[in-house]
Design a protein around this motif. Structure first.
Motif, PDB file in Angstrom:
ATOM      1  N   UNK A  21       0.814  -2.760   2.193  1.00 26.93           N
ATOM      2  CA  UNK A  21       0.091  -2.618   3.462  1.00 26.93           C
ATOM      3  C   UNK A  21       0.889  -1.766   4.446  1.00 26.93           C
ATOM      4  N   UNK A  22       2.203  -2.006   4.497  1.00 25.50           N
ATOM      5  CA  UNK A  22       3.059  -1.272   5.436  1.00 25.50           C
ATOM      6  C   UNK A  22       3.096   0.223   5.137  1.00 25.50           C
ATOM      7  N   UNK A  23       3.098   0.570   3.836  1.00 24.66           N
ATOM      8  CA  UNK A  23       3.281   1.967   3.443  1.00 24.66           C
ATOM      9  C   UNK A  23       1.971   2.675   3.100  1.00 24.66           C
ATOM     10  N   UNK A  24       0.849   2.018   3.314  1.00 26.13           N
ATOM     11  CA  UNK A  24      -0.432   2.563   2.847  1.00 26.13           C
ATOM     12  C   UNK A  24      -0.720   3.955   3.401  1.00 26.13           C
ATOM     13  N   UNK A  26       1.300   6.269   4.093  1.00 27.58           N
ATOM     14  CA  UNK A  26       2.225   7.285   3.603  1.00 27.58           C
ATOM     15  C   UNK A  26       1.975   7.639   2.134  1.00 27.58           C
ATOM     16  N   UNK A  27       1.031   6.949   1.510  1.00 26.05           N
ATOM     17  CA  UNK A  27       0.745   7.189   0.095  1.00 26.05           C
ATOM     18  C   UNK A  27      -0.200   8.370  -0.075  1.00 26.05           C
ATOM     19  N   UNK A  28       0.021   9.204  -1.099  1.00 27.19           N
ATOM     20  CA  UNK A  28      -0.956  10.246  -1.430  1.00 27.19           C
ATOM     21  C   UNK A  28      -2.309   9.611  -1.759  1.00 27.19           C
ATOM     22  N   UNK A  29      -3.361  10.397  -1.732  1.00 24.89           N
ATOM     23  CA  UNK A  29      -4.719   9.868  -1.852  1.00 24.89           C
ATOM     24  C   UNK A  29      -4.921   9.030  -3.107  1.00 24.89           C
ATOM     25  N   UNK A  30      -4.477   9.520  -4.248  1.00 23.09           N
ATOM     26  CA  UNK A  30      -4.694   8.786  -5.494  1.00 23.09           C
ATOM     27  C   UNK A  30      -3.886   7.486  -5.531  1.00 23.09           C
ATOM     28  N   UNK A  31      -2.675   7.523  -5.017  1.00 21.23           N
ATOM     29  CA  UNK A  31      -1.869   6.310  -4.997  1.00 21.23           C
ATOM     30  C   UNK A  31      -2.448   5.304  -4.008  1.00 21.23           C
ATOM     31  N   UNK A  32      -3.005   5.797  -2.908  1.00 21.28           N
ATOM     32  CA  UNK A  32      -3.671   4.906  -1.955  1.00 21.28           C
ATOM     33  C   UNK A  32      -4.894   4.256  -2.597  1.00 21.28           C
ATOM     34  N   UNK A  33      -5.547   4.989  -3.474  1.00 17.66           N
ATOM     35  CA  UNK A  33      -6.701   4.456  -4.201  1.00 17.66           C
ATOM     36  C   UNK A  33      -6.268   3.310  -5.111  1.00 17.66           C
ATOM     37  N   UNK A  34      -5.122   3.476  -5.770  1.00 15.27           N
ATOM     38  CA  UNK A  34      -4.583   2.405  -6.617  1.00 15.27           C
ATOM     39  C   UNK A  34      -4.173   1.218  -5.757  1.00 15.27           C
ATOM     40  N   UNK A  36      -5.396   0.203  -2.933  1.00 10.93           N
ATOM     41  CA  UNK A  36      -6.592  -0.532  -2.527  1.00 10.93           C
ATOM     42  C   UNK A  36      -7.104  -1.405  -3.670  1.00 10.93           C
ATOM     43  N   UNK A  37      -7.063  -0.880  -4.874  1.00  9.29           N
ATOM     44  CA  UNK A  37      -7.556  -1.633  -6.029  1.00  9.29           C
ATOM     45  C   UNK A  37      -6.663  -2.843  -6.313  1.00  9.29           C
ATOM     46  N   UNK A  38      -5.349  -2.669  -6.202  1.00  6.34           N
ATOM     47  CA  UNK A  38      -4.437  -3.783  -6.498  1.00  6.34           C
ATOM     48  C   UNK A  38      -4.613  -4.935  -5.523  1.00  6.34           C
ATOM     49  N   UNK A  39      -4.900  -4.613  -4.269  1.00  8.67           N
ATOM     50  CA  UNK A  39      -5.087  -5.664  -3.270  1.00  8.67           C
ATOM     51  C   UNK A  39      -6.434  -6.354  -3.447  1.00  8.67           C
ATOM     52  N   UNK A  40      -7.446  -5.579  -3.786  1.00  5.78           N
ATOM     53  CA  UNK A  40      -8.792  -6.155  -3.927  1.00  5.78           C
ATOM     54  C   UNK A  40      -8.962  -6.918  -5.231  1.00  5.78           C
ATOM     55  N   UNK A  41      -8.280  -6.465  -6.304  1.00  3.91           N
ATOM     56  CA  UNK A  41      -8.459  -7.092  -7.624  1.00  3.91           C
ATOM     57  C   UNK A  41      -7.104  -7.432  -8.250  1.00  3.91           C
ATOM     58  N   UNK A  69       6.389   3.363  -9.444  1.00  8.60           N
ATOM     59  CA  UNK A  69       7.675   3.967  -9.110  1.00  8.60           C
ATOM     60  C   UNK A  69       7.804   4.224  -7.607  1.00  8.60           C
ATOM     61  N   UNK A  70       6.685   4.505  -6.947  1.00 15.53           N
ATOM     62  CA  UNK A  70       6.718   4.686  -5.497  1.00 15.53           C
ATOM     63  C   UNK A  70       7.128   3.410  -4.779  1.00 15.53           C
ATOM     64  N   UNK A  71       6.875   2.259  -5.427  1.00 17.01           N
ATOM     65  CA  UNK A  71       7.239   0.968  -4.852  1.00 17.01           C
ATOM     66  C   UNK A  71       8.602   0.487  -5.325  1.00 17.01           C
TER      67      UNK A  71
END
Length: 287
Positions: A21-24, A26-34, A36-41, A69-71
């Motif tokens: 949530x804190x780094x959302x 700063x994430x590139x679009x595709x990583x932000x898409x992932x 969102x998915x990890x938090x929702x599912x 790896x970004x995390x």
């Protein structure tokens, strides 16, 4: 290659969620898409394979590895282990949750142990909410709801008590409302009457009720201003909203009260009524 945000990746799910949530932003679009998915599912991340998860999240398998790896993790399997540990730490059914209360009853009554546990969880929930809420968001939500001809209230399953309370509170304060949750199953048709001069308030927490998500998207498509109460910036309710509030209720042995959400609902109802009173007073003075 995205640089890792930390050299010491979180080993607890709550810490991992907070980092995402804190780094959302700063994430590139595709990583932000992932993200969102990890938090929702989160359960899908725990049980799925790289192939199945990437397909459902609509990204390439390599994107999952980049996200991990970004995390700060060495690979996706290390990240997935945190999601799996979350399930092992959580009682997986209501019977197991009830049995877990035995650890709190040694030496005193079960009733008082429950009161103590839920009281502490409620206090933590409200205190966390007080720290995060922005006064300007509350003011904006009150303005949207006060200016509406009709306020459509959308909240099912665990969230229904919140919208039901708002239906009662706003109604007694003279605000016209329509509550989703019709036993006749005509909510979609009822919500079709919502328009730009109305407003909607939707409530849902993980796992998000599919019908709530569907109805929320419907009213947004009808250009109805939306106020949302949910638990994550990656929640489907947080998209395309006029204003939204993040509430994460603390739990006691896997059970959660609605202390913080009810506190917000009460504050919103009174704020809406007060705004309408002030506007009415101004209009009377100008006549």
């Amino acid at each position: 290659m995205t640089e890792a945000f930390t050299d010491v990746p979180p080993q607890a799910f709550n810490e991992l969620r907070d980092l995402i949530v804190e780094k959302r932003d700063k994430l590139p679009r595709r990583l932000a898409q992932v993200a969102a998915y990890t938090i929702e599912f989160p359960d899908d991340i725990a049980f799925g394979t790289v192939g199945s998860i990437s397909e459902r999240a609509a990204v390439q398998p390599s994107t999952l590895v980049r996200f991990a790896k970004a995390l700060g993790y060495s690979g996706f399997s290390e990240l997935q282990a945190v999601f799996q540990q979350r399930l092992r730490d959580r009682p997986n059914n209501y019977e197991a949750r009830l049995q877990a209360f035995d650890a709190h009853t040694a030496g005193h009554s079960q009733a008082m142990a429950l009161i103590d546990g839920f009281s502490q969880a409620a206090i933590q929930s409200v205190e966390r909410f007080k720290e995060r809420i922005k006064p300007e968001d509350l003011d904006e939500a009150a303005r949207i709801l006060a200016d509406a001809d009709t306020v459509y209230l959308i909240g099912l399953r665990r969230s229904y008590p919140i919208t039901s309370y708002l239906n009662y509170a706003l109604g007694t304060l003279g605000v016209r409302t329509t509550l989703a949750g019709s036993p006749s199953g005509v909510d979609r048709e009822i919500l079709s009457f919502a328009g730009p001069r109305d407003a909607a308030l939707a409530v849902s927490f993980t796992p998000y009720a599919p019908a709530t998500v569907e109805y929320t998207r419907q009213v947004v498509s009808q250009n109805t201003p939306l106020v949302a109460i949910t638990d994550s910036p990656f929640s489907p309710l947080a998209l395309n909203t006029s204003v939204w509030f993040e509430i994460v209720e603390s739990d006691f042995e896997g059970f959660r009260t609605l202390a913080a959400a009810t506190t917000l609902a009460a504050a919103l109802a009174i704020a809406v009524a007060e705004r309408r009173r002030v506007i009415g007073k101004r209009n009377s003075s100008s006549e």
